[in-house]
Design a protein around this motif. Structure first.
Motif, PDB file in Angstrom:
ATOM      1  N   ALA A  57       0.839  -1.204   0.000  1.00  0.00           N
ATOM      2  CA  ALA A  57       0.000   0.000   0.000  1.00  0.00           C
ATOM      3  C   ALA A  57       0.875   1.255   0.000  1.00  0.00           C
ATOM      4  N   SER A  58       1.945   1.240   0.779  1.00  0.00           N
ATOM      5  CA  SER A  58       2.825   2.408   0.852  1.00  0.00           C
ATOM      6  C   SER A  58       3.448   2.715  -0.515  1.00  0.00           C
ATOM      7  N   ALA A  59       3.963   1.686  -1.175  1.00  0.00           N
ATOM      8  CA  ALA A  59       4.580   1.870  -2.499  1.00  0.00           C
ATOM      9  C   ALA A  59       3.530   2.292  -3.529  1.00  0.00           C
ATOM     10  N   LYS A  60       2.362   1.675  -3.443  1.00  0.00           N
ATOM     11  CA  LYS A  60       1.263   1.958  -4.381  1.00  0.00           C
ATOM     12  C   LYS A  60       0.802   3.409  -4.239  1.00  0.00           C
ATOM     13  N   PHE A  80      -2.378  11.053  -0.987  1.00  0.00           N
ATOM     14  CA  PHE A  80      -1.653   9.807  -1.263  1.00  0.00           C
ATOM     15  C   PHE A  80      -0.284   9.801  -0.577  1.00  0.00           C
ATOM     16  N   ASP A  81       0.397  10.952  -0.577  1.00  0.00           N
ATOM     17  CA  ASP A  81       1.706  11.043   0.104  1.00  0.00           C
ATOM     18  C   ASP A  81       1.572  10.719   1.597  1.00  0.00           C
ATOM     19  N   ALA A  82       0.558  11.329   2.222  1.00  0.00           N
ATOM     20  CA  ALA A  82       0.367  11.135   3.666  1.00  0.00           C
ATOM     21  C   ALA A  82       0.012   9.677   3.972  1.00  0.00           C
ATOM     22  N   ALA A  83      -0.893   9.112   3.186  1.00  0.00           N
ATOM     23  CA  ALA A  83      -1.302   7.720   3.425  1.00  0.00           C
ATOM     24  C   ALA A  83      -0.116   6.779   3.185  1.00  0.00           C
ATOM     25  N   SER A  84       0.698   7.084   2.182  1.00  0.00           N
ATOM     26  CA  SER A  84       1.890   6.264   1.907  1.00  0.00           C
ATOM     27  C   SER A  84       2.805   6.235   3.126  1.00  0.00           C
ATOM     28  N   LYS A  85       2.993   7.413   3.730  1.00  0.00           N
ATOM     29  CA  LYS A  85       3.846   7.511   4.932  1.00  0.00           C
ATOM     30  C   LYS A  85       3.225   6.688   6.072  1.00  0.00           C
ATOM     31  N   SER A 115       3.712   3.003   5.706  1.00  0.00           N
ATOM     32  CA  SER A 115       5.087   2.557   5.970  1.00  0.00           C
ATOM     33  C   SER A 115       5.321   2.444   7.486  1.00  0.00           C
ATOM     34  N   ILE A 116       4.660   3.307   8.250  1.00  0.00           N
ATOM     35  CA  ILE A 116       4.764   3.226   9.718  1.00  0.00           C
ATOM     36  C   ILE A 116       4.068   1.952  10.219  1.00  0.00           C
ATOM     37  N   HIS A 117       2.923   1.641   9.627  1.00  0.00           N
ATOM     38  CA  HIS A 117       2.224   0.400  10.010  1.00  0.00           C
ATOM     39  C   HIS A 117       3.083  -0.827   9.696  1.00  0.00           C
ATOM     40  N   ALA A 118       3.701  -0.825   8.521  1.00  0.00           N
ATOM     41  CA  ALA A 118       4.558  -1.963   8.138  1.00  0.00           C
ATOM     42  C   ALA A 118       5.706  -2.116   9.137  1.00  0.00           C
ATOM     43  N   PRO A 145       4.154   9.857  13.759  1.00  0.00           N
ATOM     44  CA  PRO A 145       5.268   8.952  13.425  1.00  0.00           C
ATOM     45  C   PRO A 145       5.251   7.649  14.221  1.00  0.00           C
ATOM     46  N   VAL A 146       4.433   7.603  15.276  1.00  0.00           N
ATOM     47  CA  VAL A 146       4.396   6.408  16.131  1.00  0.00           C
ATOM     48  C   VAL A 146       3.359   5.397  15.630  1.00  0.00           C
ATOM     49  N   CYS A 147       2.161   5.889  15.286  1.00  0.00           N
ATOM     50  CA  CYS A 147       1.065   4.966  14.957  1.00  0.00           C
ATOM     51  C   CYS A 147       0.521   5.119  13.545  1.00  0.00           C
ATOM     52  N   GLY A 148       0.939   6.168  12.834  1.00  0.00           N
ATOM     53  CA  GLY A 148       0.454   6.360  11.463  1.00  0.00           C
ATOM     54  C   GLY A 148      -0.853   7.139  11.366  1.00  0.00           C
ATOM     55  N   ASN A 149      -1.434   7.520  12.484  1.00  0.00           N
ATOM     56  CA  ASN A 149      -2.667   8.318  12.457  1.00  0.00           C
ATOM     57  C   ASN A 149      -2.482   9.490  11.499  1.00  0.00           C
TER      58      ASN A 149
END
Ligand SMILES: [Fe+2]
Ligand SMILES: [Fe+2]
Length: 203
Positions: A40-43, A63-68, A71-74, A175-179
């Motif tokens: 999802a992050s790469a997509k 899309f930039d924010a969701a990508s970030k 990556s935090i979730h991963a 940066p901790v949880c991706g919210n």
């Protein structure tokens, strides 16, 4: 005599260790989650670039924010997996880039799957297997994906109605949880993990 005592002690530890059931479902779920979030992050990064090319700057920001966030979730899932003594195997993210409207629909479909099916099942498994780190990581991702789904749905509606200029122009990511927040509507502390807003990042 001393040696026998030590051997007995080591055997006891080994035996106790074996008695602890491995959270097998959670391990599989974490691996699937890492794969899903990394993809999802790469997509979304590729979708952001496409949106910029098509002149949809505000959609690109989303899309930039969701990508970030993904990556935090991963990364969080990976830490939870490694805490269980397991390693993620290599894989290659696979996805298709289409028009921005189609990409938004694909994003909505992906988030909907995660929110209605994937994370509820993962959370059931992790709670049943008492895998606390995984439960926390899955919860943060699950709660974030609910917000992503709403952001994407609003973005697609705006795109279709030619009102893209009414969308948020900047997002912030915890940066901790991706919210993920509309920058104009942040909380003082992250509503999921209580991180101070000063630490939020502009994706
Ligand atoms: Fe998401
Ligand atoms: Fe957070």
């Amino acid at each position: 005599m001393k040696n026998i005592f030590f051997i007995a002690l080591i055997s006891l530890f080994a035996f106790t260790g074996c008695n602890q059931p491995k959270p097998v479902k959670t391990i599989e779920d974490l691996k699937a989650g890492i794969k899903g979030e990394t993809t999802a992050s790469a997509k979304y990064a590729a979708f952001a670039q496409k949106a910029r090319e098509e002149g949809n700057a505000n959609v690109a920001k989303l899309f930039d924010a969701a990508s970030k966030a993904e990556s935090i979730h991963a990364a969080n899932h990976k830490k939870a997996l490694e805490a269980l003594g397991e390693k993620m195997e290599d894989f290659k993210p696979e996805f298709e880039v289409k028009t921005t409207a189609e990409n938004l629909q694909a994003a909505i479909d992906g988030e909907t799957y995660e929110v209605t099916t994937m994370y509820p099942q993962f959370l059931t498994d992790a709670k049943a297997e008492k895998a606390d780190k995984a439960t926390k990581s899955f919860t943060w991702a699950y709660d974030t994906e609910k917000k992503h789904e709403k952001f994407y749905t609003a973005a697609l509606a705006s795109l279709n109605a030619n009102t893209e200029n009414t969308l948020p122009t900047q997002y912030l990511v915890c940066p901790v949880c991706g919210n993920t927040y509309d920058k104009a509507m942040v909380d003082e502390k992250c509503s999921f993990c209580q991180t101070d807003k000063a630490k939020f990042i502009e994706a």
